[in-house]
Design an enzyme around this catalytic site. Structure first.
Site, PDB file in Angstrom:
ATOM      1  N   PHE A 133       0.713  -0.836  -0.119  1.00  0.00           N
ATOM      2  CA  PHE A 133       0.519  -0.160   0.240  1.00  0.00           C
ATOM      3  C   PHE A 133       1.243   1.419  -0.266  1.00  0.00           C
ATOM      4  O   PHE A 133       0.259   1.784   0.355  1.00  0.00           O
ATOM      5  CB  PHE A 133      -0.673  -0.253   1.748  1.00  0.00           C
ATOM      6  N   LYS A 152       3.932   1.030  -5.137  1.00  0.00           N
ATOM      7  CA  LYS A 152       4.801   0.825  -5.899  1.00  0.00           C
ATOM      8  C   LYS A 152       4.335   0.547  -6.621  1.00  0.00           C
ATOM      9  O   LYS A 152       5.063   1.190  -8.131  1.00  0.00           O
ATOM     10  CB  LYS A 152       5.271  -0.426  -5.467  1.00  0.00           C
ATOM     11  N   GLU A 198       5.066  -6.965  -8.593  1.00  0.00           N
ATOM     12  CA  GLU A 198       5.367  -7.891  -7.896  1.00  0.00           C
ATOM     13  C   GLU A 198       6.780  -8.631  -8.081  1.00  0.00           C
ATOM     14  O   GLU A 198       6.576  -9.844  -8.433  1.00  0.00           O
ATOM     15  CB  GLU A 198       4.077  -8.302  -8.168  1.00  0.00           C
ATOM     16  N   ALA A 199       8.202  -8.236  -8.250  1.00  0.00           N
ATOM     17  CA  ALA A 199       9.294  -8.747  -8.560  1.00  0.00           C
ATOM     18  C   ALA A 199       9.500  -9.215  -7.688  1.00  0.00           C
ATOM     19  O   ALA A 199      10.635 -10.573  -7.561  1.00  0.00           O
ATOM     20  CB  ALA A 199      10.272  -7.594  -9.184  1.00  0.00           C
ATOM     21  N   CYS A 210       0.490   4.635   8.427  1.00  0.00           N
ATOM     22  CA  CYS A 210       0.504   3.182   9.531  1.00  0.00           C
ATOM     23  C   CYS A 210      -1.496   3.558   9.459  1.00  0.00           C
ATOM     24  O   CYS A 210      -1.869   4.212   9.511  1.00  0.00           O
ATOM     25  CB  CYS A 210       0.981   3.902  10.794  1.00  0.00           C
ATOM     26  N   TYR A 222      -2.696  -7.879   5.100  1.00  0.00           N
ATOM     27  CA  TYR A 222      -2.249  -7.215   5.507  1.00  0.00           C
ATOM     28  C   TYR A 222      -2.414  -5.500   5.550  1.00  0.00           C
ATOM     29  O   TYR A 222      -3.915  -4.569   5.063  1.00  0.00           O
ATOM     30  CB  TYR A 222      -1.246  -7.193   4.245  1.00  0.00           C
ATOM     31  N   CYS A 269       4.009   1.671  11.451  1.00  0.00           N
ATOM     32  CA  CYS A 269       5.245   2.241  11.795  1.00  0.00           C
ATOM     33  C   CYS A 269       6.286   1.339  11.957  1.00  0.00           C
ATOM     34  O   CYS A 269       4.921  -0.460  12.723  1.00  0.00           O
ATOM     35  CB  CYS A 269       4.727   4.027  11.977  1.00  0.00           C
TER      36      CYS A 269
END
Length: 279
Positions: free
Chosen positions: A87, A90, A162-163, A218, A246, A250
């Site tokens: 999140f 990227k 998603e490397a 966060c 997920y 922080c």
């Protein structure tokens, strides 16, 4: 943009980029140059015997060096890496870079892991719904063959999303940039939910021209989030999921969250033991 791409990708990549007008870097010669004198003094004349056609023709060795230098310059690629927790944006950053490269007239293609089926196999999709068509592959080594060798030769930029799911990431990026002259833009997680190396993403840092570390917010306190906290009890490293599994946190709330998750696990295990003893 040329027609080597998936038609859907060609249609999706058309940002309205500003056009810049050309301008002169230097004044016209007439503005600062004065004519040479019509008669050159004898002491400034060049001796013709110092020059011959032999001096003006490059040797075979020089031509070879020039050819090698030219080939090296034309085959020089780049690797740019975008990492961060879940999140953090990227995929959004990757899409923006690909759109920018396409808008500049470069031929582009996007690859993602076929393991990620959350939003379908034919697109990379951000968490807010932005998407672009892509190639979904189990490994990167098969890309050139599936894309087509001739089409691959015309590619300028390759995006990889998603490397962390590609085991052959290092070899592919090195070959594409060092030998094929491609610009490779890689987006992926740098760490898993345990804050350990995830896949081969960190392995390509020594190859990279640039590395961008993104942060999320966060979910508990709103501060910068550098880590991904898993909210479920599953322990396998590769567990594909979204907000249901997920959340970005922080450092403080990652540590607190891990303590809470461990406490929950112990409570659940103790309950199982009690149930077993009563039965």
């Amino acid at each position: 943009m040329k027609s080597i791409l998936n038609p859907k990708l060609s249609a999706a990549l058309s940002p309205n980029l500003p056009k810049f007008s050309s301008f002169a870097l230097f004044p016209r010669p007439s503005e600062f140059m004065t004519p040479f004198p019509t008669r050159i003094p004898n002491h400034l004349r060049l001796n013709p015997t110092h020059f011959s056609s032999r001096n003006m023709i490059p040797t075979t060795q020089n031509r070879s060096l020039q050819s090698e230098s030219s080939a090296s310059a034309s085959s020089s690629g780049e690797i740019h890496v975008i990492v961060g927790p879940m999140f953090a944006g990227k995929t959004t950053s990757l899409i923006r870079r690909i759109q920018s490269e396409s808008g500049n007239g470069r031929n582009v293609a996007i690859i993602k892991s076929s393991k990620d089926t959350r939003y379908g196999l034919d697109s990379i999709v951000t968490h807010d719904g932005t998407k672009l068509p892509c190639w979904a592959l189990a490994n990167l080594s098969s890309f050139k063959q599936k894309f087509g060798v001739d089409a691959y030769e015309q590619l300028d930029v390759i995006g990889i999303d998603e490397a962390q799911f590609f085991d052959d990431l290092y070899d592919f990026c090195r070959e594409a940039a060092d030998h094929d002259g491609k610009t490779v833009v890689v987006a992926g997680l740098d760490g898993n939910y345990l804050r350990r190396n995830f896949g081969s993403v960190l392995d390509i840092i020594p190859l990279a021209d640039s590395v961008t570390k993104l942060t999320a917010r966060c979910e508990i306190c709103g501060k910068h989030a550098f880590f991904t906290l898993r909210k479920t009890q599953e322990t396998q490293v590769e567990l594909i999921g979204g907000v249901d599994v997920y959340m970005p946190v922080c450092r403080q709330h990652y540590v607190n969250g891990q303590v809470a998750m461990e406490t929950t696990r112990l409570v659940l295990e103790s309950q199982k033991v009690e149930c077993g003893s009563h039965s």
